[in-house]
Write an enzyme that holds these catalytic residues in place. Structure first.
Site, PDB file in Angstrom:
ATOM      1  CG  ASP A   1      36.685  56.454  39.970  1.00 17.54           C
ATOM      2  OD1 ASP A   1      38.458  57.063  39.831  1.00 17.54           O
ATOM      3  OD2 ASP A   1      36.134  55.912  39.627  1.00 17.54           O
TER       4      ASP A   1
ATOM      5  CG  ASN B   1      42.065  58.693  39.825  1.00 18.66           C
ATOM      6  OD1 ASN B   1      41.277  57.900  39.177  1.00 18.66           O
ATOM      7  ND2 ASN B   1      43.037  58.565  38.849  1.00 18.66           N
ATOM      8  CE  LYS B   2      41.868  52.817  42.327  1.00 20.05           C
ATOM      9  NZ  LYS B   2      40.134  52.273  43.223  1.00 20.05           N
TER      10      LYS B   2
ATOM     11  N   GLY C   1      36.302  50.747  37.048  1.00 14.80           N
ATOM     12  CA  GLY C   1      36.788  51.805  36.053  1.00 14.80           C
ATOM     13  C   GLY C   1      35.368  52.309  35.714  1.00 14.80           C
TER      14      GLY C   1
ATOM     15  NE  ARG D   1      33.934  49.947  43.252  1.00 12.15           N
ATOM     16  CZ  ARG D   1      34.883  50.441  42.980  1.00 12.15           C
ATOM     17  NH1 ARG D   1      35.277  50.240  41.507  1.00 12.15           N
ATOM     18  NH2 ARG D   1      36.290  50.849  43.343  1.00 12.15           N
TER      19      ARG D   1
END
Ligand code: MRU
Length: 357
Positions: A244, A254-255, A64, A101
């Protein structure tokens, strides 16, 4: 200001704070809930080196965007401790954390802030510890503010669709998208939530369901593929998700799966909101096509809990995020207000510290 015109009564959020800490620093260690094994097991793991923190981020023990930013702050504190005054060594270690990441910009933002502090204070550990604490405390406060502001887009009796996990587990506390949802619930709006399970890491199934149930929010978990039909059938009043990285033109990473939801929502006229702190805006990133999209291990798709669900040799594409173009977005809820179209102009206003209204 949009906020001052709201009629909703304000909630004392602190009365409703979750009873767990996604990350906690004590006795010179960082403690993280191991999010890889929730909800079947609840375990808190200690971390005491910069390399361990980089691993925790990479392996998604903590995940997250705002939560990895918070964890990274302590990773840089550890790097300063380990380097014994050798600034080049410190920068090498900081880079390891920074590159753990690639997509969520809160990670780079937190590392850069800590490195600036390290330069200013000549690697003073007390100052660095304080800076890392501030990143966490500020994130929680921003989440509270976003929830208050975001509550105005949720009408009474609304059914809300969310994707992935943007709750307390994804932040330093309370949550972004789930923060808005919790605020609406606790202020008595009688909402209902559909949570996408979010293949392949199942953040919706494992983490959002866990948080929704702890908060007693009426909700159902759905397979990702069910969302389109619910939207078409008029079952969803609005979609609320986290982010994100937000580009300067308003495109949002985003995801994986968020983009598809945005297309369907636009087609059927369902409002689509992102909720994210200003730290998620990358003012140096012109558009969504400049956002690096992480590709993760193929076995995340090939396996469920260690069991292959396809032939072992099957090739796989596993992009972790996708980009929603700004044309599909109704608003981006931040702690400074709701950014609405034209996104490029309004994001520029935020960059310059001007009011949105
Ligand atoms: O791969 P993850 O679990 O780190 O991805 C998380 C998301 O995509 C969230 O929606 C995003 O980080 C916002 S969290 C407040």
């Amino acid at each position: 200001m949009e906020r001052d015109q709201r009629k909703d009564k304000e909630l004392n959020i602190k009365d409703y704070r979750e009873d767990f800490r996604t990350l906690e620093f004590k006795n010179d260690r960082l403690y993280l809930i191991d999010q890889r094994i929730l909800p079947n097991d609840f375990s808190i793991l200690p971390f005491e080196t910069s390399e361990e923190v980089a691993f925790a981020i990479k392996d998604m023990i903590v995940r997250g965007a705002p939560a990895i930013g918070g964890a990274a702050g302590y990773g840089i504190y550890f790097a300063a401790k380990e380097c014994r005054g050798d600034f080049d060594e410190f920068l090498r270690k900081a880079e390891k954390v920074r590159s753990s990441r690639p997509t969520a910009v809160n990670l780079m933002w937190a590392v850069d802030r800590m490195v600036r502090k390290a330069k200013e204070t000549n690697l003073d550990l007390k100052s660095l510890r304080k800076e890392a604490d501030s990143i966490v405390e500020e994130d929680i406060e921003m989440n509270y503010e976003m929830s208050r502001i975001g509550n105005e887009v949720v009408r009474p009796n609304a059914t809300i669709l969310t994707h992935c996990n943007a709750g307390a587990l994804a932040t330093c506390g309370w949550g972004t998208a789930l923060g808005v949802i919790k605020y609406a619930h606790y202020s008595g709006k009688n909402i209902f939530v559909y949570a996408d399970e979010t293949r392949p890491r199942l953040q919706g199934a494992r983490l959002t369901s866990w948080e929704l149930m702890r908060a007693n929010i009426p909700s159902k978990l759905i397979p990702d593929g069910a969302a389109a039909t619910l939207i078409r059938d008029g079952e969803i009043d609005c979609v609320i998700v986290g982010a994100d990285r937000i580009a300067a033109n308003g495109d949002v990473a985003n995801k994986l799966g968020t983009f598809a939801l945005s297309v369907i929502s636009k087609h059927y006229g369902v409002p689509f909101y992102f909720v994210a702190p200003i730290t998620t805006i990358d003012f140096n990133c012109p558009s969504g096509s400049d956002i690096p999209i992480e590709e993760r291990d193929k076995d995340e798709v090939r396996q469920i809990e260690g069991t292959y669900t396809c032939p072992k040799e099957m090739d796989v594409l596993n992009p972790c995020f996708d980009v929603t173009p700004h044309q599909n977005i109704t608003g981006i809820i931040t702690e400074k207000g709701i950014i609405r179209p034209p996104f490029d102009i309004n994001i520029e206003k935020i960059k310059k510290g001007k009011s949105l209204f």
